[in-house]
Design a protein around this motif. Structure first.
Motif, PDB file in Angstrom:
ATOM      1  N   UNK A  40       0.846  -1.198   0.000  1.00  0.00           N
ATOM      2  CA  UNK A  40       0.000   0.000   0.000  1.00  0.00           C
ATOM      3  C   UNK A  40       0.878   1.244   0.000  1.00  0.00           C
ATOM      4  N   UNK A  41       0.670   2.102  -0.989  1.00  0.00           N
ATOM      5  CA  UNK A  41       1.493   3.306  -1.121  1.00  0.00           C
ATOM      6  C   UNK A  41       0.601   4.514  -1.362  1.00  0.00           C
ATOM      7  N   UNK A  52       7.280   5.450   7.010  1.00  0.00           N
ATOM      8  CA  UNK A  52       6.378   4.388   7.472  1.00  0.00           C
ATOM      9  C   UNK A  52       6.766   3.014   6.954  1.00  0.00           C
ATOM     10  N   UNK A  53       7.500   2.978   5.854  1.00  0.00           N
ATOM     11  CA  UNK A  53       7.854   1.693   5.261  1.00  0.00           C
ATOM     12  C   UNK A  53       6.733   1.058   4.471  1.00  0.00           C
ATOM     13  N   UNK A  54       5.648   1.813   4.222  1.00  0.00           N
ATOM     14  CA  UNK A  54       4.512   1.246   3.494  1.00  0.00           C
ATOM     15  C   UNK A  54       4.891   0.742   2.110  1.00  0.00           C
ATOM     16  N   UNK A  55       5.777   1.445   1.433  1.00  0.00           N
ATOM     17  CA  UNK A  55       6.141   1.053   0.076  1.00  0.00           C
ATOM     18  C   UNK A  55       7.186  -0.033   0.002  1.00  0.00           C
ATOM     19  N   UNK A  56       7.712  -0.461   1.141  1.00  0.00           N
ATOM     20  CA  UNK A  56       8.771  -1.479   1.151  1.00  0.00           C
ATOM     21  C   UNK A  56       8.174  -2.885   1.092  1.00  0.00           C
ATOM     22  N   UNK A  57       8.838  -3.746   0.347  1.00  0.00           N
ATOM     23  CA  UNK A  57       8.476  -5.166   0.333  1.00  0.00           C
ATOM     24  C   UNK A  57       9.769  -5.974   0.225  1.00  0.00           C
ATOM     25  N   UNK A  58       9.852  -7.037   1.008  1.00  0.00           N
ATOM     26  CA  UNK A  58      11.032  -7.899   0.983  1.00  0.00           C
ATOM     27  C   UNK A  58      10.707  -9.195   0.256  1.00  0.00           C
ATOM     28  N   UNK A  59      11.568  -9.586  -0.671  1.00  0.00           N
ATOM     29  CA  UNK A  59      11.443 -10.853  -1.381  1.00  0.00           C
ATOM     30  C   UNK A  59      12.373 -11.865  -0.723  1.00  0.00           C
ATOM     31  N   UNK A  60      11.808 -12.995  -0.313  1.00  0.00           N
ATOM     32  CA  UNK A  60      12.599 -14.074   0.284  1.00  0.00           C
ATOM     33  C   UNK A  60      12.729 -15.191  -0.745  1.00  0.00           C
ATOM     34  N   UNK A  61      13.959 -15.615  -1.001  1.00  0.00           N
ATOM     35  CA  UNK A  61      14.232 -16.593  -2.051  1.00  0.00           C
ATOM     36  C   UNK A  61      14.755 -17.871  -1.412  1.00  0.00           C
ATOM     37  N   UNK A 102      12.714  -4.241  -1.918  1.00  0.00           N
ATOM     38  CA  UNK A 102      12.330  -3.344  -3.000  1.00  0.00           C
ATOM     39  C   UNK A 102      11.430  -2.250  -2.455  1.00  0.00           C
ATOM     40  N   UNK A 103      11.332  -1.166  -3.212  1.00  0.00           N
ATOM     41  CA  UNK A 103      10.449  -0.052  -2.836  1.00  0.00           C
ATOM     42  C   UNK A 103       9.542   0.252  -4.019  1.00  0.00           C
ATOM     43  N   UNK A 104       8.244   0.355  -3.749  1.00  0.00           N
ATOM     44  CA  UNK A 104       7.248   0.571  -4.801  1.00  0.00           C
ATOM     45  C   UNK A 104       6.768   2.012  -4.798  1.00  0.00           C
ATOM     46  N   UNK A 105       6.610   2.570  -5.983  1.00  0.00           N
ATOM     47  CA  UNK A 105       6.069   3.913  -6.176  1.00  0.00           C
ATOM     48  C   UNK A 105       5.004   3.829  -7.265  1.00  0.00           C
ATOM     49  N   UNK A 106       3.935   4.591  -7.101  1.00  0.00           N
ATOM     50  CA  UNK A 106       2.894   4.660  -8.133  1.00  0.00           C
ATOM     51  C   UNK A 106       2.527   6.115  -8.368  1.00  0.00           C
ATOM     52  N   UNK A 107       2.370   6.478  -9.628  1.00  0.00           N
ATOM     53  CA  UNK A 107       2.060   7.864  -9.988  1.00  0.00           C
ATOM     54  C   UNK A 107       0.581   8.192  -9.858  1.00  0.00           C
ATOM     55  N   UNK A 108      -0.274   7.177 -10.005  1.00  0.00           N
ATOM     56  CA  UNK A 108      -1.721   7.390  -9.994  1.00  0.00           C
ATOM     57  C   UNK A 108      -2.390   6.394  -9.060  1.00  0.00           C
ATOM     58  N   UNK A 109      -3.483   6.800  -8.396  1.00  0.00           N
ATOM     59  CA  UNK A 109      -4.224   5.852  -7.548  1.00  0.00           C
ATOM     60  C   UNK A 109      -4.773   4.683  -8.351  1.00  0.00           C
ATOM     61  N   UNK A 110      -4.834   3.531  -7.719  1.00  0.00           N
ATOM     62  CA  UNK A 110      -5.371   2.341  -8.378  1.00  0.00           C
ATOM     63  C   UNK A 110      -4.756   1.080  -7.804  1.00  0.00           C
ATOM     64  N   UNK A 111      -5.202  -0.069  -8.313  1.00  0.00           N
ATOM     65  CA  UNK A 111      -4.662  -1.368  -7.916  1.00  0.00           C
ATOM     66  C   UNK A 111      -3.923  -1.948  -9.112  1.00  0.00           C
ATOM     67  N   UNK A 135      -3.104   4.763  -3.052  1.00  0.00           N
ATOM     68  CA  UNK A 135      -4.217   5.596  -2.577  1.00  0.00           C
ATOM     69  C   UNK A 135      -3.916   7.058  -2.887  1.00  0.00           C
ATOM     70  N   UNK A 136      -4.965   7.871  -3.066  1.00  0.00           N
ATOM     71  CA  UNK A 136      -4.738   9.287  -3.389  1.00  0.00           C
ATOM     72  C   UNK A 136      -4.101  10.036  -2.225  1.00  0.00           C
TER      73      UNK A 136
END
Length: 226
Positions: A40-41, A52-61, A102-111, A135-136
């Protein structure tokens, strides 16, 4: 003699093929797991400004000790995936081991959906979807109060104005714009000092600008000096 050598070559090739099949069947498969399946970003939050770390996600391999290739294809255009501050382009491969943040960024609201492909050292692939819910950006709600600091000279009344209670839950305030009887005063701090030189009613206004450059409504209050 040639027939014997040819037979030995065919046998060696068959043995290698069988050995490869055995390795492929017995070797552990690389698997991707996420610290969260949906990230959620807030829109356009490139720096995780509130920490807040909301945009962070860890990949476990689950193939430790070996380098793996990871790539993303058909990345939704409003979404950006960053590794150590560098954006991972769609279709671009990167070497990974054990775990990756990884860190996620989105330019526009949506899923949005991101397909992540992991290829192990034997060329076998694993695919997993990562969902990004953007989210907006919320508009800040300005708030301020004042305190009388007393008078040191005739016809001088000193006041401090404090806008630190301004509500901005998903970002930060970068600018505070006061108006006192129509005179504009701008600052990047929530606290401002002002000296009045006349009694009576004084019209005080405040609007703020957040870290994405969005302007709030203007809040007006009346300060009365008796």
């Amino acid at each position: 003699m040639k027939k014997i050598l040819f037979g030995l070559l065919i046998g060696a090739l068959a043995a290698c093929s069988n050995q490869k099949d055995v390795i492929l069947q017995t070797a552990s498969h690389a698997v991707i797991q996420f610290s969260k399946d949906t990230v959620r970003v807030r829109e356009k939050d490139w720096t995780n400004v509130r920490g807040t770390g909301n945009g962070n996600v860890t990949l476990y391999l689950t193939d430790p000790g070996h380098q793996l290739n990871m790539r993303t294809d058909s990345m939704p255009s409003p979404v950006h995936l960053l590794y150590r501050g560098t954006e991972i382009k769609s279709g671009e491969s990167m070497l990974v081991m054990d775990s990756v943040q990884l860190y996620c960024v989105a330019d526009l609201p949506g899923l949005y959906e991101i397909d992540l492909y992991l290829t192990d050292r034997l060329g076998r692939g694993e695919t997993k979807k990562l969902f990004v819910r953007c989210v907006p950006n919320t508009t800040a709600s300005p708030s301020f109060f004042w305190r009388d600091l007393g008078s040191e000279q005739m016809q001088s009344w000193n006041y401090v104005f404090d806008a630190s209670n301004t509500n901005k839950p998903d970002g930060t305030i970068s600018e505070y714009h006061y108006s006192i009887n129509g005179q504009e005063i701008s600052t990047n701090q929530p606290v401002m000092y002002w000296t009045f030189h006349a009694k009576g009613d004084h019209k005080i206004g405040l609007y703020v600008v957040d870290d994405l450059g969005n302007k709030s409504v203007t809040l007006y209050q009346t300060l009365t000096i008796l």
